[in-house]
Write a protein that holds these residues in place. Structure first.
Motif, short mmCIF file in Angstrom:
data_model
loop_
_atom_site.label_atom_id
_atom_site.label_comp_id
_atom_site.label_asym_id
_atom_site.label_seq_id
_atom_site.Cartn_x
_atom_site.Cartn_y
_atom_site.Cartn_z
N TRP A 1 -22.11 -13.76 48.29
CA TRP A 1 -22.69 -12.49 48.75
C TRP A 1 -22.56 -11.43 47.68
CZ3 TRP A 1 -25.58 -12.37 52.96
CH2 TRP A 1 -25.43 -13.40 53.90
N LYS B 1 -23.39 -7.16 47.02
CA LYS B 1 -23.76 -5.88 47.64
C LYS B 1 -24.99 -5.28 46.99
CE LYS B 1 -19.26 -4.47 49.28
NZ LYS B 1 -18.22 -3.47 49.27
N SER C 1 -26.08 0.53 48.14
CA SER C 1 -25.00 0.73 49.11
C SER C 1 -24.10 1.86 48.65
CB SER C 1 -24.18 -0.56 49.27
OG SER C 1 -24.97 -1.57 49.84
N CYS D 1 -22.86 -1.17 53.83
CA CYS D 1 -23.31 -1.98 52.70
C CYS D 1 -24.19 -3.12 53.18
CB CYS D 1 -22.12 -2.57 51.95
SG CYS D 1 -21.05 -1.34 51.19
N GLU E 1 -25.63 -6.66 52.15
CA GLU E 1 -25.27 -7.72 51.22
C GLU E 1 -26.34 -8.80 51.26
OE1 GLU E 1 -20.44 -7.38 51.35
OE2 GLU E 1 -21.40 -8.72 52.80
N SER F 1 -22.28 -5.39 55.91
CA SER F 1 -20.88 -5.67 55.59
C SER F 1 -19.94 -5.42 56.76
CB SER F 1 -20.43 -4.87 54.37
OG SER F 1 -20.53 -3.48 54.64
N PRO G 1 -20.13 -9.18 59.10
CA PRO G 1 -20.43 -10.26 58.16
C PRO G 1 -20.85 -11.58 58.80
CG PRO G 1 -18.08 -9.89 58.26
CD PRO G 1 -18.72 -8.78 59.04
#
Length: 63
Positions: A6, A8, A12, A19, A21, A35, A38
């Motif tokens: 992953w 970002k 972000s 964030c 991802e 984020s 997840p």
């Protein structure tokens, strides 16, 4: 599914939370997640994501 790497988004905030991802897997699949959550992911193709981003940038998805 193999372990995803992953990354970002450059847009972000850089802090905790807020964030987006992204991870890429074969064959040409893009995985997206927030984020803060997840385990909740969505998967799309590069073309579909490009069309969505184009529509968002052009204001074509107004509610």
């Amino acid at each position: 599914m193999p372990q995803l790497a992953w990354q970002k988004s450059s847009f972000s905030t850089g802090g905790e939370g807020e964030c987006v991802e992204v991870a890429i897997s074969a064959p040409s699949l893009i995985h997206l997640r927030e984020s803060d959550h997840p385990h909740d992911t969505t998967t799309t193709t590069p073309r579909a994501l490009a069309l969505l981003l184009h529509a968002l940038k052009g204001g074509g998805l107004r509610t």
